[in-house]
Design a protein around this motif. Structure first.
Motif, PDB file in Angstrom:
ATOM      1  N   ILE A 183       0.854  -1.188   0.000  1.00 34.48           N
ATOM      2  CA  ILE A 183       0.000   0.000   0.000  1.00 34.48           C
ATOM      3  C   ILE A 183       0.890   1.239   0.000  1.00 34.48           C
ATOM      4  CG2 ILE A 183      -1.725   1.329   1.279  1.00 34.48           C
ATOM      5  CD1 ILE A 183      -2.773  -1.298   2.420  1.00 34.48           C
ATOM      6  N   THR A 184       0.583   2.155  -0.906  1.00 33.22           N
ATOM      7  CA  THR A 184       1.312   3.414  -1.014  1.00 33.22           C
ATOM      8  C   THR A 184       0.319   4.561  -0.930  1.00 33.22           C
ATOM      9  OG1 THR A 184       2.878   2.331  -2.513  1.00 33.22           O
ATOM     10  CG2 THR A 184       2.937   4.743  -2.412  1.00 33.22           C
ATOM     11  N   ARG A 185       0.618   5.545  -0.113  1.00 33.98           N
ATOM     12  CA  ARG A 185      -0.223   6.743  -0.084  1.00 33.98           C
ATOM     13  C   ARG A 185       0.661   7.973  -0.261  1.00 33.98           C
ATOM     14  NH1 ARG A 185      -1.796   7.253   6.407  1.00 33.98           N
ATOM     15  NH2 ARG A 185       0.196   8.183   7.049  1.00 33.98           N
ATOM     16  N   THR A 186       0.087   9.000  -0.887  1.00 29.52           N
ATOM     17  CA  THR A 186       0.818  10.261  -1.056  1.00 29.52           C
ATOM     18  C   THR A 186       0.523  11.235   0.066  1.00 29.52           C
ATOM     19  OG1 THR A 186      -0.950  11.150  -2.451  1.00 29.52           O
ATOM     20  CG2 THR A 186       0.848   9.983  -3.547  1.00 29.52           C
ATOM     21  N   ARG A 187      -0.588  10.991   0.777  1.00 31.51           N
ATOM     22  CA  ARG A 187      -0.947  11.803   1.939  1.00 31.51           C
ATOM     23  C   ARG A 187      -1.989  11.041   2.735  1.00 31.51           C
ATOM     24  NH1 ARG A 187      -6.038  13.596   1.623  1.00 31.51           N
ATOM     25  NH2 ARG A 187      -6.988  14.265  -0.349  1.00 31.51           N
ATOM     26  N   PRO A 188      -2.197  11.386   4.003  1.00 33.05           N
ATOM     27  CA  PRO A 188      -3.257  10.727   4.770  1.00 33.05           C
ATOM     28  C   PRO A 188      -4.632  11.041   4.175  1.00 33.05           C
ATOM     29  CG  PRO A 188      -1.701  11.841   6.224  1.00 33.05           C
ATOM     30  CD  PRO A 188      -1.385  12.298   4.831  1.00 33.05           C
ATOM     31  N   LEU A 189      -5.540  10.074   4.285  1.00 37.17           N
ATOM     32  CA  LEU A 189      -6.934  10.251   3.890  1.00 37.17           C
ATOM     33  C   LEU A 189      -7.756  10.551   5.130  1.00 37.17           C
ATOM     34  CD1 LEU A 189      -7.318   7.275   1.379  1.00 37.17           C
ATOM     35  CD2 LEU A 189      -6.587   9.622   0.937  1.00 37.17           C
ATOM     36  N   LEU A 190      -8.710  11.446   4.999  1.00 42.88           N
ATOM     37  CA  LEU A 190      -9.527  11.853   6.130  1.00 42.88           C
ATOM     38  C   LEU A 190     -10.895  11.195   6.081  1.00 42.88           C
ATOM     39  CD1 LEU A 190      -8.636  15.655   6.207  1.00 42.88           C
ATOM     40  CD2 LEU A 190      -7.541  13.760   7.431  1.00 42.88           C
ATOM     41  N   GLU A 241      -7.666  13.300  -7.866  1.00 44.55           N
ATOM     42  CA  GLU A 241      -6.246  13.084  -7.595  1.00 44.55           C
ATOM     43  C   GLU A 241      -6.042  11.726  -6.932  1.00 44.55           C
ATOM     44  OE1 GLU A 241      -2.613  14.872  -4.804  1.00 44.55           O
ATOM     45  OE2 GLU A 241      -4.656  15.661  -4.644  1.00 44.55           O
ATOM     46  N   GLU A 242      -5.223  10.881  -7.548  1.00 43.45           N
ATOM     47  CA  GLU A 242      -4.924   9.575  -6.977  1.00 43.45           C
ATOM     48  C   GLU A 242      -4.029   9.747  -5.751  1.00 43.45           C
ATOM     49  OE1 GLU A 242      -4.081   6.028  -9.567  1.00 43.45           O
ATOM     50  OE2 GLU A 242      -2.122   6.210  -8.580  1.00 43.45           O
ATOM     51  N   VAL A 243      -4.502   9.258  -4.597  1.00 42.62           N
ATOM     52  CA  VAL A 243      -3.777   9.491  -3.349  1.00 42.62           C
ATOM     53  C   VAL A 243      -3.411   8.201  -2.621  1.00 42.62           C
ATOM     54  CG1 VAL A 243      -4.711  11.805  -2.973  1.00 42.62           C
ATOM     55  CG2 VAL A 243      -5.990   9.811  -2.151  1.00 42.62           C
ATOM     56  N   TRP A 244      -3.917   7.055  -3.104  1.00 40.91           N
ATOM     57  CA  TRP A 244      -3.711   5.790  -2.384  1.00 40.91           C
ATOM     58  C   TRP A 244      -3.756   4.656  -3.392  1.00 40.91           C
ATOM     59  CZ3 TRP A 244      -6.550   1.347  -1.756  1.00 40.91           C
ATOM     60  CH2 TRP A 244      -6.290   0.539  -0.628  1.00 40.91           C
ATOM     61  N   VAL A 245      -2.781   3.743  -3.311  1.00 40.91           N
ATOM     62  CA  VAL A 245      -2.718   2.598  -4.228  1.00 40.91           C
ATOM     63  C   VAL A 245      -2.421   1.340  -3.423  1.00 40.91           C
ATOM     64  CG1 VAL A 245      -1.590   1.592  -6.243  1.00 40.91           C
ATOM     65  CG2 VAL A 245      -1.861   4.075  -6.099  1.00 40.91           C
ATOM     66  N   ASP A 246      -3.196   0.294  -3.695  1.00 44.59           N
ATOM     67  CA  ASP A 246      -3.062  -0.991  -3.009  1.00 44.59           C
ATOM     68  C   ASP A 246      -2.799  -2.064  -4.064  1.00 44.59           C
ATOM     69  OD1 ASP A 246      -4.491  -2.768  -0.415  1.00 44.59           O
ATOM     70  OD2 ASP A 246      -4.545  -3.656  -2.410  1.00 44.59           O
ATOM     71  N   VAL A 247      -1.704  -2.811  -3.910  1.00 43.64           N
ATOM     72  CA  VAL A 247      -1.366  -3.882  -4.845  1.00 43.64           C
ATOM     73  C   VAL A 247      -1.350  -5.200  -4.076  1.00 43.64           C
ATOM     74  CG1 VAL A 247       0.323  -4.772  -6.488  1.00 43.64           C
ATOM     75  CG2 VAL A 247       0.030  -2.292  -6.217  1.00 43.64           C
ATOM     76  N   PRO A 269       7.624 -17.725  10.727  1.00 44.69           N
ATOM     77  CA  PRO A 269       7.142 -16.394  10.365  1.00 44.69           C
ATOM     78  C   PRO A 269       5.747 -16.442   9.753  1.00 44.69           C
ATOM     79  CG  PRO A 269       8.727 -17.177   8.738  1.00 44.69           C
ATOM     80  CD  PRO A 269       8.715 -18.189   9.855  1.00 44.69           C
ATOM     81  N   HIS A 270       4.897 -15.520  10.180  1.00 47.66           N
ATOM     82  CA  HIS A 270       3.568 -15.385   9.580  1.00 47.66           C
ATOM     83  C   HIS A 270       3.510 -14.220   8.607  1.00 47.66           C
ATOM     84  CE1 HIS A 270       2.068 -18.346  12.374  1.00 47.66           C
ATOM     85  NE2 HIS A 270       2.564 -17.660  13.391  1.00 47.66           N
ATOM     86  N   LEU A 271       4.288 -13.199   8.853  1.00 48.12           N
ATOM     87  CA  LEU A 271       4.269 -11.994   8.022  1.00 48.12           C
ATOM     88  C   LEU A 271       5.599 -11.284   8.197  1.00 48.12           C
ATOM     89  CD1 LEU A 271       1.460  -9.319   7.872  1.00 48.12           C
ATOM     90  CD2 LEU A 271       3.745  -8.656   8.591  1.00 48.12           C
ATOM     91  N   GLU A 272       6.137 -10.751   7.113  1.00 48.99           N
ATOM     92  CA  GLU A 272       7.312  -9.888   7.175  1.00 48.99           C
ATOM     93  C   GLU A 272       7.021  -8.641   6.345  1.00 48.99           C
ATOM     94  OE1 GLU A 272      10.651 -12.195   5.901  1.00 48.99           O
ATOM     95  OE2 GLU A 272      10.836 -13.223   7.831  1.00 48.99           O
ATOM     96  N   GLY A 273       7.409  -7.474   6.858  1.00 51.88           N
ATOM     97  CA  GLY A 273       7.039  -6.248   6.174  1.00 51.88           C
ATOM     98  C   GLY A 273       8.069  -5.148   6.300  1.00 51.88           C
ATOM     99  N   LEU A 274       7.832  -4.110   5.528  1.00 53.71           N
ATOM    100  CA  LEU A 274       8.715  -2.950   5.483  1.00 53.71           C
ATOM    101  C   LEU A 274       7.885  -1.692   5.339  1.00 53.71           C
ATOM    102  CD1 LEU A 274      11.631  -1.767   5.157  1.00 53.71           C
ATOM    103  CD2 LEU A 274      11.323  -2.095   2.683  1.00 53.71           C
ATOM    104  N   ILE A 275       8.132  -0.722   6.191  1.00 49.59           N
ATOM    105  CA  ILE A 275       7.550   0.614   6.081  1.00 49.59           C
ATOM    106  C   ILE A 275       8.639   1.564   5.618  1.00 49.59           C
ATOM    107  CG2 ILE A 275       6.552   2.548   7.351  1.00 49.59           C
ATOM    108  CD1 ILE A 275       5.324   0.498   9.272  1.00 49.59           C
ATOM    109  N   SER A 276       8.361   2.311   4.553  1.00 52.03           N
ATOM    110  CA  SER A 276       9.334   3.268   4.054  1.00 52.03           C
ATOM    111  C   SER A 276       8.634   4.582   3.733  1.00 52.03           C
ATOM    112  CB  SER A 276      10.050   2.732   2.807  1.00 52.03           C
ATOM    113  OG  SER A 276       9.125   2.365   1.806  1.00 52.03           O
ATOM    114  N   GLY A 277       9.354   5.676   3.925  1.00 54.72           N
ATOM    115  CA  GLY A 277       8.769   6.983   3.700  1.00 54.72           C
ATOM    116  C   GLY A 277       9.397   7.683   2.505  1.00 54.72           C
TER     117      GLY A 277
END
Length: 300
Positions: free
Chosen positions: A90-97, A131-137, A292-300
């Motif tokens: 999931i990638t977002r360009t800004r928080p959604l309200l 404006e596209e602000v959130w993408v989920d793959v 392991p059940h899940l492995e992930g990465l958060i990047s800004g």
């Protein structure tokens, strides 16, 4: 929005006749307004607090009916039962309200070989005022005996013990653990030191199904899970991701990406260790028990 009960019935009745080598086009856009009550219930199930900002994982729930409609609609080449959800980014360009109307669209793309079958991505996008602000793959594996080496990516079994894939659409035994398109984390020799230990109640699958609409029988009860080869119900992969992300609530950059690979299934009830490691631009994180059940990465 589509009626999910009808779509699951349709998947059961028509899925076994599906064959093909091409993916369908893009779904029509759907305009969605967040229901604050449903959002609050989602937060309680996944560990989020009450905020004006949507959890980064929540639009996946809003787009789920469109995803199922696409994968049960005309032209989709695979039956829904047996698809293994191996990764989500999931990638977002800004928080959604909470008060922002969202325009959602779904498409299936990039059908590619994998050593255990074929993989493809289901891409969900959210736009605000055009404006596209959130993408989920979401990356799915369709196991069909393999196609000779698979240019689509990494090993499909993912678990050192040959366990089942984490999140299958409708059941069947899975063995796709890593995503060919996923980039989160690397293999670890052993369980990392936990930052926290979480107990996951037996009703987690049913509670998440109520707020997400994903009533896949492998998540609901041991009896229905056994019918598809699982000794106990297993947690939704997207619940596991959301629960991990909730641990970072208030710390995610406005523009960020959260990328996970689903590994071994998390049987319910369960007890898991959650670990985090800072990186230069975010965190690595994982859920573990004996494996392991899940492995992930958060990047800004």
């Amino acid at each position: 929005m589509a009626n999910l009960t009808w779509l699951y019935a349709k998947a059961a009745l028509t899925g076994f006749t599906r064959r093909g080598s091409e993916l369908p086009g893009t779904s029509p856009a759907a305009e969605v307004v967040v229901d604050p009550g449903r959002l609050a219930r989602y937060g309680r199930v996944c560990g989020f607090g009450v905020r004006d900002e949507l959890p980064i994982t929540y639009p996946h729930v809003l787009g789920f009916p469109l995803q199922v409609a696409l994968m049960t609609g005309p032209g989709f080449p695979f039956p829904l039962p047996g698809l293994v959800h191996v990764a989500n980014r999931i990638t977002r360009t800004r928080p959604l309200l909470v008060g922002e109307p969202l325009s959602l669209r779904v498409e299936a793309v990039d059908l590619r070989p994998h050593e255990r079958g074929r993989q493809f991505d289901v891409v969900t996008t959210a736009a605000v005022d055009g404006e596209e602000v959130w993408v989920d793959v979401s990356t799915y594996l369709r196991r069909d005996g393999g196609v000779g080496g698979g240019s689509g990516g990494e090993r499909g079994d993912g678990h050192g013990d040959g366990g089942r894939g984490d999140d299958e659409r409708g059941g069947g035994r899975g063995d796709g653990g890593q995503a060919g398109g996923g980039r989160a984390g690397g293999e670890r020799a052993g369980a990392p030191e936990p930052t926290a230990v979480w107990r996951v109640p037996a009703d987690t699958g049913r509670r998440y199904a109520e707020v997400s609409g994903d009533r896949n029988p492998i998540h609901l009860h041991a009896l229905t899970a056994r019918a598809f080869g699982f000794p106990r119900a297993i947690a939704h992969g997207m619940w596991s991701k959301a629960r991990c992300v909730a641990a970072f609530e208030g710390r995610l950059p406005d523009a960020c990406e959260v990328d996970v690979r689903f590994k071994a299934p998390l049987a319910l009830p369960g007890r898991v260790g959650f670990s985090t490691t800072p990186t230069g631009s975010g965190w690595r994180f994982a859920l573990w028990s004996r494996k392991p059940h899940l492995e992930g990465l958060i990047s800004g």
